[in-house]
Design an enzyme around this catalytic site. Structure first.
Site, PDB file in Angstrom:
ATOM      1  N   LYS A 476     -41.031  21.715   7.403  1.00  0.00           N
ATOM      2  CA  LYS A 476     -40.583  22.642   8.441  1.00  0.00           C
ATOM      3  C   LYS A 476     -40.730  24.049   7.873  1.00  0.00           C
ATOM      4  O   LYS A 476     -40.003  24.444   6.964  1.00  0.00           O
ATOM      5  CB  LYS A 476     -39.131  22.371   8.833  1.00  0.00           C
ATOM      6  CG  LYS A 476     -38.605  23.307   9.918  1.00  0.00           C
ATOM      7  CD  LYS A 476     -37.155  23.003  10.260  1.00  0.00           C
ATOM      8  CE  LYS A 476     -36.608  23.963  11.304  1.00  0.00           C
ATOM      9  NZ  LYS A 476     -35.177  23.704  11.604  1.00  0.00           N
ATOM     10  N   ASP A 478     -40.379  27.828   8.211  1.00  0.00           N
ATOM     11  CA  ASP A 478     -39.591  28.795   8.965  1.00  0.00           C
ATOM     12  C   ASP A 478     -40.033  30.220   8.651  1.00  0.00           C
ATOM     13  O   ASP A 478     -40.683  30.488   7.628  1.00  0.00           O
ATOM     14  CB  ASP A 478     -38.109  28.614   8.648  1.00  0.00           C
ATOM     15  CG  ASP A 478     -37.208  28.929   9.833  1.00  0.00           C
ATOM     16  OD1 ASP A 478     -37.665  29.621  10.767  1.00  0.00           O
ATOM     17  OD2 ASP A 478     -36.042  28.501   9.826  1.00  0.00           O
ATOM     18  N   ASP A 548     -33.778  27.767  18.482  1.00  0.00           N
ATOM     19  CA  ASP A 548     -32.562  27.457  17.726  1.00  0.00           C
ATOM     20  C   ASP A 548     -31.431  27.012  18.637  1.00  0.00           C
ATOM     21  O   ASP A 548     -30.422  26.476  18.163  1.00  0.00           O
ATOM     22  CB  ASP A 548     -32.106  28.683  16.925  1.00  0.00           C
ATOM     23  CG  ASP A 548     -32.812  28.794  15.584  1.00  0.00           C
ATOM     24  OD1 ASP A 548     -33.439  27.804  15.151  1.00  0.00           O
ATOM     25  OD2 ASP A 548     -32.750  29.868  14.961  1.00  0.00           O
TER      26      ASP A 548
END
Length: 737
Positions: A476, A478, A548
């Protein structure tokens, strides 16, 4: 061949069974736009479509000419030579002039599609899937060529466009504006659709009527942004989800962009898409070239769903690529919302063990595993395991997770650094920062300068070492801030206008190198959720963290808006704990699942905290996703009821054979003594007989109906929600032949 050049009339006709796109060489040897829309039968000339008229205050290209570019539809316009609208190109020359005159020199028609060097783009797997046209224009005064590239797909109403500048001789010039596509439509009777919002409410649908003047969406943040997505569409006022004319324009790029429509005083609509010119310059020296990113144009007469389904198929199968493109993604469990930074190995293994017992296939360790990372103020850049939390390191934890029978994934944020880190203390000049100016923090972090090869080399070495040693299955990736003080100490002063774009090129090259070494690794891109959710990233990571905001009701809007362009398979969507961390809402576990299963599915909570009944419900959910994951991720997606401004929302996925479908309906707010509502399905075969069942931890049969009944008579929604009281309820139907 779907690209024809009529030499006598100087016209190019790009066409397939659905669309036509017609370009002409104007009398002054520049390129004009004649038509873009529903397919026309080919003829030798469409010159009658060009309108010329003497008008007050108009300037003309030559004496005794009625050609004024201000009133002519063009392919790639420039400013100041009888056209006063916004240009597609601006070139600053040594003498201070910005006047250009790119005129036709040659063209090349070929099967297939050329790859864009260093940039993401849609592609072909066979040469017969598409035909490409490259038109070379030349401005001899500045010694620069302009190559306009078009690719039309044989079976899709899609045209992909880009532009390439080549400096063949003479003094350097500076590109100040280099758009990827520009097109002038013959009228302005459209409504403009954009996907706009902010963090935690990304890609809301906004619609407004075109008016004279300029309407645009943009980012100057160094990322495509949560505020505006690099996309716009123009639809006729009477166009609906399922009928009517619509043009879509999507930008395959992850940095600052401009998507603009200009309506002139005679109702011509000029659409442009490209790198935002206010944060861009590019110097071209002799022998150098510049390639713009790609714009993808879709035309549909089947309404909004028709446009979206074309983008879904194209982006899922000819933009996303690699091992995971056509595979069902593993059901994952991420620890972030259950632990944030407060964890150790024992806590992580307890969470993972429960996930495995319920059927989870991939455990993902999120932020907080490295350096002195106990909050967001320290540690970014120090990609070494924190042995206080993980005594056996990432390799040891990954091995224990694998012995449970799951794959292991890891969160990283490689583009950023905290000042409280060993990396920053050793290399303070590695961040983007302007000399003698303050460096603005965001989330206590700063942006590493990916234009510099030594920074990319450091990051590649660290990331590749972790992936190799721990045999990581999933990353992941970010990125939690926008660019400020965008100056590179590794770039010449005169070329600082190139830094934002060079950063994105550096990011793409880092991804590419890692993908080449680890072709089976599943990447999920993330940027504070959805702040870099764009087609460019989809080329490298086949899924992205959509937002989010994991609240199921908010996700209805976010995922509904995202579906205008992006396929279900790329939308990271998780079941999270309640009350929800972002909005504090309490929603049923079933509703959270029945929203999240329309995406790259997972859980974002400590499953140990659920009741026995809830754990069994999760077990059944995971069985369901494993059984129907291919249908959900690769099926044809239909939007049925919009969550914007209504109490109900609905969507569905159907397989290509039209033998199976999943339909979900969501009651956002309960009503009092409501009237009757009917849900009409789409995409079924009228003649086939289907069994309709509820999914509710198992399947309860409702009855059998013909496809025509389900689509034209519909299903009464009052009965669907019988027994489900209160707000935030959902039902999912399984439709099988």
């Amino acid at each position: 061949m779907p690209v024809i050049f009529h030499e006598e009339s100087g016209e190019f006709h790009l066409y397939n069974d659905e669309i036509s796109y017609i370009i002409e060489i104007l009398p002054n040897a520049q390129l004009g736009q004649l038509y873009y829309g529903k397919k026309l039968e080919d003829r030798n000339s469409y010159a009658y479509m060009r309108e010329e008229k003497l008008r007050p205050l108009a300037a003309y290209v030559a004496e005794k000419s009625s050609l004024s570019l201000q009133y002519t539809r063009q392919e790639y316009p420039s400013y100041g030579t009888t056209d006063f609208r916004y240009p597609a190109v601006t070139v600053l020359q040594e003498n201070g002039s910005r006047i250009t005159n790119f005129t036709y020199e040659s063209h090349w028609i070929f099967n297939g599609k050329r790859r864009l060097e260093g940039l993401p783009a849609v592609y072909t797997e066979r040469e017969d899937e598409a035909v490409s046209l490259e038109i070379t224009l030349h401005d001899p005064v500045i010694g620069t060529k302009l190559v306009l590239s078009y690719t039309i797909y044989s079976d899709l109403p899609v045209i992909a466009r880009n532009a390439r500048f080549i400096k063949d001789r003479g003094s350097p010039v500076v590109l100040e504006r280099a758009m990827s596509t520009s097109i002038d439509l013959s009228d302005a009777d459209y409504e403009m659709i954009r996907l706009s919002g902010a963090w935690a409410r990304e890609r809301y649908i906004k619609t407004g009527k075109l008016e004279q003047g300029v309407q645009s969406v943009y980012s100057m943040r160094g990322a495509s942004s949560a505020e505006h997505n690099p996309f716009l569409a123009l639809k006729r006022p009477d166009t609906t989800e399922f009928s009517g004319e619509i043009y879509g324009f999507s930008f395959v790029y992850s940095g600052s962009f401009l998507a603009q429509v200009e309506v002139d005083t005679h109702d011509t609509a000029r659409i442009m898409l490209g790198i935002h010119p206010d944060v861009f310059e590019w110097e071209l020296r002799e022998g150098e070239s510049f390639q713009t990113p790609e714009a993808v144009m879709v035309y549909s007469r089947q309404g909004l769903n028709g446009m979206s389904q074309v983008y879904h198929l194209l982006y899922r199968t000819r933009l996303a690529r690699g091992y995971w493109r056509d595979r069902r993604r593993p059901v994952l469990l991420n620890n972030w919302e259950s632990t944030e930074f407060d964890f150790d190995e024992e806590k992580i293994l307890k969470i993972a063990s429960m996930g495995q017992s319920l059927g989870v296939e991939l455990f993902v360790l999120d932020d907080g595993w490295f350096g002195e990372r106990n909050n967001d103020r320290a540690g970014l850049g120090d990609w070494v395991a924190n042995r206080k939390k993980l005594p056996d390191g990432i390799e040891g934890l990954a091995d224990k997770i694998r012995r449970m029978g799951m794959q292991f994934g890891l969160w990283i944020e490689p583009e950023m650094v905290n000042k409280d880190s060993d990396l920053y203390r050793e290399h303070p000049d590695w961040i983007l920062s302007t000399p003698e100016r303050i460096s603005s923090p965001c989330r206590h972090q700063y942006t590493l300068d990916l234009t510099r090869s030594e920074v990319r080399e450091y990051l590649y070495g660290k990331i590749a070492e972790i992936i190799r040693d721990a045999r990581i299955s999933y990353i992941k990736w970010d990125m939690n801030r926008y660019m400020t003080e965008c100056f590179s100490s590794g770039t010449e002063n005169r070329r600082q206008g190139e830094v934002m774009h060079r950063y994105i090129l550096g990011l793409y090259s880092l991804y590419d190198r890692l993908i080449r070494e680890f072709p089976h690794l599943l990447f999920e891109s993330c940027s504070s959720g959805g702040a870099r959710f764009d087609p460019g990233m989809l080329y490298y990571a086949p899924q992205a963290w959509t937002s989010d905001d994991t609240d199921a009701i908010e996700r209805l809007k976010i995922q509904y808006g995202s579906s205008y362009v992006y396929p279900v398979s790329c939308m990271g969507a998780h079941v999270s704990a309640v009350p929800n961390a972002q909005v504090g809402r309490m929603t049923p576990l079933s509703t959270r699942f029945e929203v999240a299963c329309y995406g790259a599915f997972g859980y974002e909570l400590d499953l140990n905290r659920l009741s026995a009944e809830e754990k069994e419900e999760v077990r059944q959910q995971i069985v369901f996703v494993k059984q129907y994951g291919e249908l959900l991720q690769q099926g044809v997606f239909y939007r049925l009821l919009s969550p914007f401004g209504q109490s109900y929302a609905s969507w569905m996925c159907i397989n290509g054979e039209r033998t199976a479908a999943l339909v979900s309906c969501y009651r956002i707010l309960n009503g009092v003594n409501e009237g009757f509502r009917v849900l009409k399905l789409k995409g079924l075969d009228e003649q086939r007989i289907y069994t309709v069942s509820f999914f509710s931890g198992g399947c309860e049969r409702i009855g059998t109906y013909s496809g025509s009944e389900l689509m034209y008579a519909g299903i009464g929604m009052t009965g669907l929600f019988r027994g489900k009281t209160g707000d935030f309820q959902s039902v999912t139907l399984l439709i099988e032949e």
